[in-house]
Design a protein around this motif. Structure first.
Motif, short mmCIF file in Angstrom:
data_model
loop_
_atom_site.label_atom_id
_atom_site.label_comp_id
_atom_site.label_asym_id
_atom_site.label_seq_id
_atom_site.Cartn_x
_atom_site.Cartn_y
_atom_site.Cartn_z
N UNK A 108 0.66 -1.48 0.17
CA UNK A 108 0.14 -0.06 0.02
C UNK A 108 0.98 1.25 -0.07
N UNK A 109 0.19 2.43 -0.61
CA UNK A 109 0.90 3.81 -0.31
C UNK A 109 -0.05 4.48 1.10
N UNK A 110 0.72 4.87 1.70
CA UNK A 110 0.11 5.98 2.52
C UNK A 110 0.47 7.28 2.18
N UNK A 111 -0.40 7.84 1.82
CA UNK A 111 -0.50 9.39 1.16
C UNK A 111 -1.30 10.49 1.96
N UNK A 112 -0.28 11.15 2.52
CA UNK A 112 -0.85 12.23 3.58
C UNK A 112 -0.77 13.41 2.71
N UNK A 113 -1.93 14.24 2.63
CA UNK A 113 -2.27 15.31 1.66
C UNK A 113 -1.47 16.77 2.44
N UNK A 114 -1.38 16.70 3.58
CA UNK A 114 -0.99 18.07 4.14
C UNK A 114 0.35 17.86 4.73
N UNK A 115 1.05 16.73 4.78
CA UNK A 115 2.52 16.54 5.05
C UNK A 115 2.81 16.95 6.56
#
Length: 185
Positions: free
Chosen positions: A79-86
């Motif tokens: 999976x990729x864990x993607x955080x939109x606000x870093x």
């Protein structure tokens, strides 16, 4: 030895294009972790994801989401864990997961573009071979595909699409989207 100062630079220097009915912009504010877990370790990995960011391990081609973080199901064991606000510190999660999984920070390896607006599908359907209509590719859907000659991961959000491609081809990727946009307007 002199003082050396390094400054992070995004792949496309914050490129942003606004057209009538849609916009394309680079999302340099995204943190991206790749998490690979053997099938017998996915329960443990899913528990850690749940404890840290409220997400479970998604099915392939699907995602699980919280307010600013998304877990993209790319294949059965990754999976990729993607955080939109870093703004999330994933170091604790990565450390816990590292005991049972393989975690790598992919943030600087990809260029991330977001395309949004009412005419988004008009732009994407010219260069994307998969059916992106709501009935087929609903909110939360994820796919690996190609656009023009480039490999792309596409993730549908409520009002936009997040597109990930190799940073090494960032300029070509943006060019393919803006060329498609030019034919639409």
């Amino acid at each position: 030895m002199g003082n050396i100062s390094l400054k992070a630079r995004s792949a496309l220097n914050g490129a942003s294009f606004d057209y009538e009915g849609f916009s394309i912009r680079e999302r340099a504010d995204i943190k991206l972790l790749s998490i690979a877990a053997a099938s017998d370790q996915q329960t443990v990995a899913s528990g850690e994801l749940k404890a840290h960011c409220g997400l479970s391990w998604p099915a392939i081609t699907q995602s699980t989401s919280s307010s600013d973080t998304h877990c993209l199901g790319l294949q059965s064991e990754q999976v990729f864990l993607l955080s939109l606000h870093n703004d999330k510190d994933h170091a604790t999660l990565a450390k816990k997961l590292a005991e049972k999984t393989v975690v790598t920070d992919q943030s600087d390896s990809w260029v991330t573009l977001e395309i949004s607006g009412l005419r988004t599908l008009d732009v994407l359907e010219r260069i994307c071979p998969i059916d992106l209509n709501e009935g087929t590719f609903s909110v939360g859907s994820v796919a690996r595909t190609t656009m023009e000659h480039l490999n792309v991961i596409i993730f549908r959000q409520k009002q936009s699409y997040i597109l990930l491609s190799a940073r090494s081809s960032a300029t070509s990727f943006l060019h393919s989207l803006t060329q498609s946009a030019e034919f639409v307007i």
